[in-house]
Design a protein around this motif. Structure first.
Motif, mmCIF file in Angstrom:
data_model
loop_
_atom_site.group_PDB
_atom_site.id
_atom_site.type_symbol
_atom_site.label_atom_id
_atom_site.label_comp_id
_atom_site.label_asym_id
_atom_site.label_seq_id
_atom_site.Cartn_x
_atom_site.Cartn_y
_atom_site.Cartn_z
ATOM 1 N N LEU A 593 35.184 51.774 47.098
ATOM 2 C CA LEU A 593 36.377 52.365 46.506
ATOM 3 C C LEU A 593 37.551 51.384 46.504
ATOM 4 N N ALA A 594 37.710 50.603 47.576
ATOM 5 C CA ALA A 594 38.799 49.626 47.634
ATOM 6 C C ALA A 594 38.632 48.567 46.547
ATOM 7 N N LEU A 595 37.417 48.093 46.363
ATOM 8 C CA LEU A 595 37.174 47.093 45.325
ATOM 9 C C LEU A 595 37.386 47.691 43.935
ATOM 10 N N ALA A 596 36.959 48.947 43.732
ATOM 11 C CA ALA A 596 37.157 49.598 42.434
ATOM 12 C C ALA A 596 38.643 49.750 42.107
ATOM 13 N N ARG A 597 39.448 50.109 43.079
ATOM 14 C CA ARG A 597 40.881 50.251 42.839
ATOM 15 C C ARG A 597 41.537 48.908 42.547
ATOM 16 N N LEU A 598 41.055 47.864 43.196
ATOM 17 C CA LEU A 598 41.572 46.520 42.920
ATOM 18 C C LEU A 598 41.266 46.115 41.478
ATOM 19 N N LEU A 599 40.046 46.404 41.036
ATOM 20 C CA LEU A 599 39.684 46.077 39.657
ATOM 21 C C LEU A 599 40.490 46.918 38.664
ATOM 22 N N GLN A 600 40.725 48.186 38.977
ATOM 23 C CA GLN A 600 41.532 49.041 38.104
ATOM 24 C C GLN A 600 42.958 48.511 37.988
ATOM 25 N N ALA A 601 43.510 48.002 39.087
ATOM 26 C CA ALA A 601 44.861 47.439 39.055
ATOM 27 C C ALA A 601 44.941 46.217 38.147
ATOM 28 N N GLN A 602 43.813 45.571 37.938
ATOM 29 C CA GLN A 602 43.769 44.413 37.041
ATOM 30 C C GLN A 602 43.310 44.805 35.629
#
Length: 699
Positions: A593-602
């Protein structure tokens, strides 16, 4: 008794009349009953009133002063006490009431006493009282102050005492007649053990329990009233009762208060020494040392069960810091004046406020107003953290309330400790188990202690009235200050003792605490130090190492926007957790989930959607939709779909999330309110304004 006292009238101006025997050398018959004791005492007072002293008004004052039992510290300090007068009393002739002339010293006894005091080399006792200190003029030495006080006693003592045993019997009977055994003050700080209390703006005309309108009468042997000694007026404003460090140090040294708790100082020193004057210690000092008492610069918050000597040590440090600050600003250094409740408040008057049930609520409300007014008028509020590893202050309701008011009215809440604590590695226990230290330094007003349950309920009401969020705000705001101090002290001790090993878990928790306090640079450094230490001690694939790596990556992405570094660290952490825990474990899904949110922010929505759906699927399999982890994953996926423009699927997921969350967590749970708000925003984007308004209103 009357005849004996009448025969002594010619000697009043020449001798100390304590313990003088009746004319004729015969021992006075001891009264056999309390009634007879009372009758004898009454007859003696009547006879004493008929004596015409050549000193006039001065002797009248001395007579009233002598009727009070002397404090032990005064007995020990004054050479005119019973032990020093024994030889002079034995020289009195039995028949004519005149003193027998001494071949060695032909001068009268009063002159002998004066000359004895004036001898060079005489020093005062270390247990000199407040009254002795206040009787000296400013600028005099300790020895001079003691001499002046002893001369005053030698000139103004009157023959109201008989032999020692009879006087004790009469005094005991008088105490029982006035108020009986009154131990209300013992171990009592007004409304709770913290000793945080304040003065009433007006004095009552009468009190219960046998006390006078100005005084306190207890079983400890001291009593006072306005009929005996002229009271001393306190400064009218409480914030004008700050005392200089020099005066406090003098009281500490001369009365041997180093090893006593603040509560013991109140019971054994403050109450007895102010009993004769009807004022606070600050008022007593103000009379003779005007420049040592004035508008306070620092309001001191401290628990009464802590060491008074260490409190004074903290004040010494505070004095130095205050002077350094003034010099740094280019100002002329001035002494700090400390507002300390046990010195600034008339403790007798405070006890009276709690003794009258009809005025108790007024007294409590007055306490609150005085705390607020003092904190508003005094520039600095200081907290005494003792002991450093587990401060007593955080367990006391009154201390927490004062800290809350200081946060509201003061610019900054200063936290200090005794200077010798810094050299003793006092925070070592916190370093060894930092998680427990965080719990100890996190205030919980609901669990704090108070003197009585009624005071406890009253303070809860006061906290609720002080701020809209009440107890929650107190715990959060005061907790941030306390935890920030804890983190800084622990980091400083680690820096000063690099050779001492620090547990990896403590380094990790320290970084997490700093991040929660928004101290991002220091949090980053602590996470990196913890990651390096864990890698060296435990290995790169240890669960603790992977947890630190995950938290550091999240900090970099959330606070520093270091997306590339954070992504690299998160992918390495994900690979390590998949190898250790498996693909569907909760900690693995946490990193997904942390990695998914990081990708969404980009704005890398396609990659992020894959990871969100993976996390939701694994959580459904492991826990079902009613699990909070599943609900969180569903909400994040719905937000991503909304950002992509897939409003229908997003609405379906959010609606189910809100429905299940309400059933599991409750309609007022913070997560449920957030999910309902997200649903309302989605409906607003879909132009379904009527249903959007309904969801907003429910939120």
């Amino acid at each position: 008794v009357a005849g004996s006292l009448g025969n002594l009238s010619n000697r009043c101006s020449m001798h100390r009349h304590d313990d003088i025997q009746p004319a004729g050398g015969h021992q006075r018959r001891q009264p056999n009953s309390p009634q007879e004791q009372h009758r004898c005492q009454h007859q003696g007072i009547q006879a004493l009133q008929q004596i015409q002293h050549p000193q006039g008004t001065q002797d009248d004052l001395a007579q009233r002063h002598q009727e009070l039992p002397r404090n032990k510290s005064l007995e020990q300090t004054c050479p005119g006490s019973d032990s020093h007068r024994l030889a002079a009393d034995q020289e009195i002739e039995s028949g004519n009431g005149d003193p027998a002339p001494s071949s060695d010293t032909p001068t009268p006894a009063s002159t002998q006493l004066h000359e004895t005091h004036a001898q060079p080399g005489r020093t005062t006792s270390s247990s000199q009282s407040v009254a002795a200190l206040s009787s000296a003029t400013p600028g005099t030495t300790d020895t001079e102050a003691g001499i002046e006080h002893r001369e005053f006693q030698g000139q103004h003592q009157v023959a109201s005492q008989t032999s020692g045993g009879e006087h004790e019997s009469e005094q005991k009977h008088a105490d029982e007649g006035e108020g009986g055994d009154n131990d209300d003050h013992a171990g009592f700080d007004g409304n709770d053990d913290d000793g945080h209390q304040d003065d009433l703006s007006t004095r009552g005309s009468s009190v219960s329990g046998g006390r006078s309108s100005y005084g306190y009468s207890g079983s400890d042997g001291y009593a006072w009233s306005s009929d005996e000694i002229e009271p001393v007026d306190d400064p009218p404003n409480l914030w004008d009762r700050g005392i200089s460090l020099q005066v406090i140090l003098s009281l500490l040294e001369e009365n041997e208060l180093h090893d006593k708790t603040t509560r013991e100082v109140v019971d054994e020193f403050v109450l007895p020494q102010t009993a004769d004057y009807g004022c606070s210690v600050a008022g007593l000092m103000k009379r003779s040392f005007p420049t040592a008492v004035g508008h306070a610069t620092h309001y001191i918050i401290h628990p009464w069960d802590s060491s008074f000597g260490r409190l004074v040590g903290m004040l010494s440090t505070l004095e130095e810091l205050y002077r350094e600050t003034q010099l740094a600003r280019g100002e002329s250094p001035r002494s700090a004046l400390f507002w300390i409740d046990i010195f600034a408040i008339d403790q007798h008057l405070h006890l009276e406020g709690y003794s009258d049930a009809s005025k108790l609520w007024f007294h409590r409300d007055e306490l609150l107003r005085n705390v607020r007014s003092c904190l508003e008028a005094i520039p600095h509020a200081c907290v005494f953290m003792e002991p450093a590893e587990a401060p007593l202050l955080l367990e006391r309701a009154w201390c927490l309330y004062e800290c809350m008011q200081a946060m509201i009215y003061s610019d900054k809440l200063h936290i200090l400790q005794c200077p010798d604590t810094l050299d003793a590695q006092a925070m070592r226990s916190a370093i060894e188990d930092f998680g427990s230290a965080i719990e100890r330094f996190t205030p919980d007003f609901d669990q704090s202690k108070c003197f009585s349950s009624q005071d406890r309920e009253w303070l809860v009401t006061a906290v609720t009235a002080a701020h809209p969020l009440g107890v929650r705000w107190l715990n959060e705001q005061v907790g941030q200050v306390m935890l920030s101090w804890l983190a800084q002290e622990v980091m400083e001790e680690i820096r000063q003792h690099p050779e001492a090993p620090v547990p990896v878990s403590s380094l990790h928790e320290l970084g997490g605490l700093l991040e929660s306090l928004a101290i991002v640079p220091q949090a980053t450094d602590q996470y990196k130090l913890a990651l390096i230490t864990a890698g060296d001690r435990l290995g790169l694939h240890h669960s603790s190492t992977l947890a630190i790596s995950h938290d550091l990556a999240c900090l970099q992405a959330k606070h520093l926007h270091m997306f590339e570094e954070a992504e690299e660290l998160l992918r390495a952490t994900l690979a390590g957790r998949e190898a250790v825990f498996g693909h569907s474990h909760d900690v693995t899904n946490e990193t997904v989930l942390a990695l998914a949110r990081l990708l969404q922010a980009q704005f890398r929505f396609a990659e992020a959607e894959v990871l969100f759906r993976r996390a939701l699927e694994h959580s459904l399999v492991e826990h079902g939709f009613a699990a909070r982890t599943t609900l969180l994953a569903a909400n994040l996926l719905a937000l991503l779909l909304q950002a992509k423009g897939d409003l229908f699927e997003a609405y379906v997921i959010l609606t189910r999330t809100v429905t299940v969350g309400t059933a599991v967590l409750g309609a007022k749970h913070l997560d449920v309110l957030v999910w309902r708000n997200n649903t309302a925003v989605l409906l607003q984007d879909a132009r379904d304004l009527q249903r959007a308004e309904s969801q907003f209103r429910k939120t």
